[in-house]
Design an enzyme around this catalytic site. Structure first.
Site, PDB file in Angstrom:
ATOM      1  N   GLN A 130      37.876 115.411  83.972  1.00  0.00           N
ATOM      2  CA  GLN A 130      36.602 115.760  83.341  1.00  0.00           C
ATOM      3  C   GLN A 130      35.595 116.242  84.385  1.00  0.00           C
ATOM      4  OE1 GLN A 130      35.814 112.959  80.321  1.00  0.00           O
ATOM      5  NE2 GLN A 130      33.708 113.578  80.016  1.00  0.00           N
ATOM      6  N   SER A 132      42.392 111.284  86.845  1.00  0.00           N
ATOM      7  CA  SER A 132      41.881 110.630  85.645  1.00  0.00           C
ATOM      8  C   SER A 132      42.535 111.226  84.398  1.00  0.00           C
ATOM      9  CB  SER A 132      40.347 110.718  85.609  1.00  0.00           C
ATOM     10  OG  SER A 132      39.820 109.934  84.567  1.00  0.00           O
ATOM     11  N   LEU A 133      41.770 111.898  83.556  1.00  0.00           N
ATOM     12  CA  LEU A 133      42.334 112.579  82.387  1.00  0.00           C
ATOM     13  C   LEU A 133      43.559 113.420  82.780  1.00  0.00           C
ATOM     14  CD1 LEU A 133      42.290 114.173  79.612  1.00  0.00           C
ATOM     15  CD2 LEU A 133      40.774 115.750  80.800  1.00  0.00           C
ATOM     16  N   ARG A 157      40.860 108.597  73.439  1.00  0.00           N
ATOM     17  CA  ARG A 157      40.453 108.031  74.731  1.00  0.00           C
ATOM     18  C   ARG A 157      39.015 108.441  75.047  1.00  0.00           C
ATOM     19  NH1 ARG A 157      40.535 110.058  80.209  1.00  0.00           N
ATOM     20  NH2 ARG A 157      41.252 108.540  81.775  1.00  0.00           N
ATOM     21  N   HIS A 217      35.921 104.401  84.807  1.00  0.00           N
ATOM     22  CA  HIS A 217      36.729 103.730  85.846  1.00  0.00           C
ATOM     23  C   HIS A 217      36.029 102.520  86.465  1.00  0.00           C
ATOM     24  CE1 HIS A 217      39.724 106.822  85.461  1.00  0.00           C
ATOM     25  NE2 HIS A 217      38.788 107.737  85.607  1.00  0.00           N
ATOM     26  N   GLN A 243      44.341 102.554  84.195  1.00  0.00           N
ATOM     27  CA  GLN A 243      43.511 103.584  84.812  1.00  0.00           C
ATOM     28  C   GLN A 243      42.098 103.647  84.212  1.00  0.00           C
ATOM     29  OE1 GLN A 243      42.917 107.278  83.271  1.00  0.00           O
ATOM     30  NE2 GLN A 243      44.363 108.313  84.620  1.00  0.00           N
TER      31      GLN A 243
END
Length: 313
Positions: free
Chosen positions: A9, A89-90, A114, A200, A249
């Site tokens: 992102q 991440s994503l 998510r 996170h 994560q």
């Protein structure tokens, strides 16, 4: 040996993926798949915006995933396949689509859920993230621990992006305090990031529970290629390890430096960022300037990457 990297992102922009979809049928088909899976025209949001809607986390996540998978599929058609993969991440979800861990349609729906869960986990304005520049990660962790103790609020390292950049995340007041402490310890800057939630960190626990629920409902397979797990930096190849990594994560830190070291140790010497932007190419240069980084987000970058690979062969 080629490793594919997939952005997270923040790499989104209106117009992303349009040129690939206009030029390559496999990319157009990828956008059509996403539109069908979600039941609304995500492709129009990618190509035409509006930007405010594209920036909504529940839209941003499936949008970036779709552009990334489209770019990787175009590369595959041109004979370029990864031996290893990682995603920030994503982007770890994009990596697992390409690795065959789960279907693209399942992933698009899952990351929309998510994104929505991450957005809803913390009320707007209560959380924050900041990038701490030019300070050792251990000292950033100290600043976070001191700020958490002083404020009684959560703040931790969220993204260990490069030796020169660590992103912190948590309650807004604690992030502000940790930023000031980091600067006192010698950080060049601590920049608040324009994000809608503190990703996170432990404040994302409700979102982590939702991601676990979503993952329990989709079919996962052992991956065709190893994928670096953000939460540990280690390579995973089994369905169970992938599910565990993608779940943990959400509240865990993205150990991007460790991920890159794992890919290099496994033999990767060419890294191709597939998807919008060149953020990961920039981080790789900071982590190891000798590693070759390329990117594919449109026809020009595709042709440049193919030419570089040919000349290096």
């Amino acid at each position: 040996m080629i490793a594919f990297l997939f952005p997270g992102q923040g790499s989104q922009s209106v117009g992303m993926g349009r040129e690939l979809a206009d030029t390559f049928p496999v990319a157009a088909q990828t956008f059509a798949e996403a539109d069908k899976a979600l039941g609304f025209p995500l492709s129009c949001l990618c190509f035409d915006g509006p930007e405010d809607d594209l920036r909504l986390t529940e839209n941003t996540q499936p949008a970036i995933l779709t552009v990334s998978v489209a770019a990787a599929r175009v590369l595959a058609e041109r004979g370029v396949a990864p031996a290893l993969a990682a995603g920030h991440s994503l982007g770890e979800w994009s990596a697992h689509v390409i690795a065959g861990t789960f279907s693209f349609a399942d992933a698009v729906r899952a990351v929309r859920a998510r994104g929505r869960a991450m957005q809803q986990a913390v009320p707007p304005g209560q959380g924050a993230m900041a990038a701490v520049l030019a300070l050792d990660a251990a000292q950033v962790a100290e600043a976070c621990a001191e700020a958490a103790q002083e404020t009684g609020l959560i703040v931790t390292a969220a993204n260990l992006n490069s030796p020169a950049q660590t992103v912190i995340s948590g309650a807004a007041a604690a992030v502000e305090k940790a930023s000031a402490l980091a600067k006192a310890k010698g950080a060049r800057r601590a920049v608040l990031l324009p994000v809608s939630a503190p990703f996170h960190c432990a404040l994302m626990q409700p979102a982590q529970e939702e991601v676990a629920r979503v993952l329990a409902g989709i079919a996962l397979h052992d991956s065709r290629i190893p994928v670096a797990a953000d939460v540990t930096g280690a390579l995973v190849t089994t369905a169970d390890a992938a599910r565990d990594a993608l779940t943990r994560q959400v509240t865990g830190a993205v150990r991007w430096v460790d991920c890159m070291h794992s890919l290099k140790s496994a033999g990767a010497n060419v890294f191709i960022e597939a998807g919008p932007g060149k953020v990961l190419c920039g981080l790789l240069k900071q982590i190891d300037p000798e590693l070759k980084s390329l990117n594919v987000e449109d026809t020009a970058s595709l042709e440049k990457t193919l030419a570089e690979l040919k000349s290096a062969a």
